[in-house]
Every structure is written in structure tokens, then in C-alpha cells.
Design an enzyme around this catalytic site. Structure first.
Site, PDB file in Angstrom:
ATOM      1  N   CYS A 163       0.962  -1.100   0.019  1.00  0.00           N
ATOM      2  CA  CYS A 163      -0.291  -0.158  -0.098  1.00  0.00           C
ATOM      3  C   CYS A 163       0.750   1.601   0.193  1.00  0.00           C
ATOM      4  O   CYS A 163      -0.107   2.114  -0.506  1.00  0.00           O
ATOM      5  CB  CYS A 163      -0.837   0.252   1.382  1.00  0.00           C
ATOM      6  N   HIS A 164       1.997   1.180   0.241  1.00  0.00           N
ATOM      7  CA  HIS A 164       2.774   2.309   0.234  1.00  0.00           C
ATOM      8  C   HIS A 164       3.255   2.770  -1.321  1.00  0.00           C
ATOM      9  O   HIS A 164       3.573   3.608  -1.190  1.00  0.00           O
ATOM     10  CB  HIS A 164       4.556   2.376   1.107  1.00  0.00           C
TER      11      HIS A 164
END
Length: 156
Positions: free
Chosen positions: A124-125
Site C-alpha cells: 500500500c506504500h
């Protein structure tokens, strides 16, 4: 019962959790709840830690681990779409919303990102604002910046 073990990494102390056959959680260790957890380093947790260390050392670009994040069907669709973002690339929340077939769901994608229980392994980064800015990350923006820098991603 779930197993949890703590690892000191280049990005701080990380807690990794499994259910005996799948990785179910990766999070910063500060403030993590150990209620109903068996604090025990299983072979799977050891392997997850090894792969995480290789990634943080710049030697690993993909992970080969059984993942089993718990969430709603929509969240799981989003998390699957995140796993399709290649190492060193980024996507906007809008692009992920489009990828899961709901182009107007950028905010819902943001909430699913926020609830991602398996950070880094479910990347998700790699999701940023549509204007290229770093926005929101459960592990903190400082960690998001470090991970994107490790992957040599250029952002605004």
C-alpha cells in the site's frame, strides 16, 4: 491461535503474525496488541522476516509468501490490486479504484489501504495522491517515504 514474533529491521521494530499456514499481519510493533497471541517464532514467520530483510537490503523485489488478510470483499479486491503494482512503480488511489471496477471509489480505496493488515508484503506504500503527493500511510509517512526511496520511486 495466531502466532506473532517481533523483528528489529532497518525501518524499526516490526511484528509479523501468522495463523499457522498464512501470514495474517505485518505492522509496526509499537502499540501492537498481543492479546490472544502466541509469541512464538514459527518457520513461516522466520521466512517472512528473511524475505523482509532481503527487501529492505535491496535484494528482493517480490515476495513469495502465503498471505491471508482479513477484511471485506471490497478491501480484498483493493489489496489484490495493490499486489499487482510492480516494485519501483506507483499508482494513484483513482487508478486503484479503476482497477477494482469502481472508478468513483478513490476514498474507499484510501480506507482499504489504511486498513491493510499486511504492510509492505501488500504494498500500500506504492499508492499516492493523484497530484503525486505522499498521502496517508498506516506505518507513517516517514516509513512510506523510506520504502519508496528504497524502490527508487520519484514522487513530487
Amino acid at each position: 491461535m495466531k502466532n506473532m514474533f517481533f523483528y528489529d529491521t532497518k525501518i524499526g521494530r516490526i511484528a509479523i503474525t501468522d495463523n499457522g499456514k498464512d501470514i495474517t499481519g505485518v505492522e509496526r510493533a509499537d502499540g501492537v496488541s498481543i492479546k490472544d497471541m502466541n509469541i512464538c517464532e514459527t518457520e513461516l514467520l522466520k521466512e517472512a522476516s528473511r524475505q523482509l530483510a532481503e527487501y529492505l537490503d535491496g535484494f528482493r523485489k517480490t515476495f513469495d509468501l502465503p498471505l491471508n488478510p482479513q477484511g471485506t470483499e471490497f478491501q480484498k479486491k483493493v489489496w489484490n490490486a495493490l499486489c499487482d503494482i510492480p516494485y519501483g512503480e506507483i499508482r494513484s488511489y483513482k487508478q486503484i479504484a479503476e482497477a477494482v471496477g469502481n472508478p468513483k471509489a478513490s476514498r474507499a480505496v484510501g480506507m482499504a489501504n489504511n486498513r491493510n493488515p499486511i504492510m509492505i508484503f501488500i504494498p500500500c506504500h506504492r499508492v499516492i495522491g493523484s497530484n503525486g503527493s505522499l498521502v496517508g500511510y498506516g506505518g507513517g509517512l516517514d516509513m512510506k517515504e523510506k520504502l519508496l526511496s528504497l524502490e527508487k520511486v520519484k514522487t513530487v
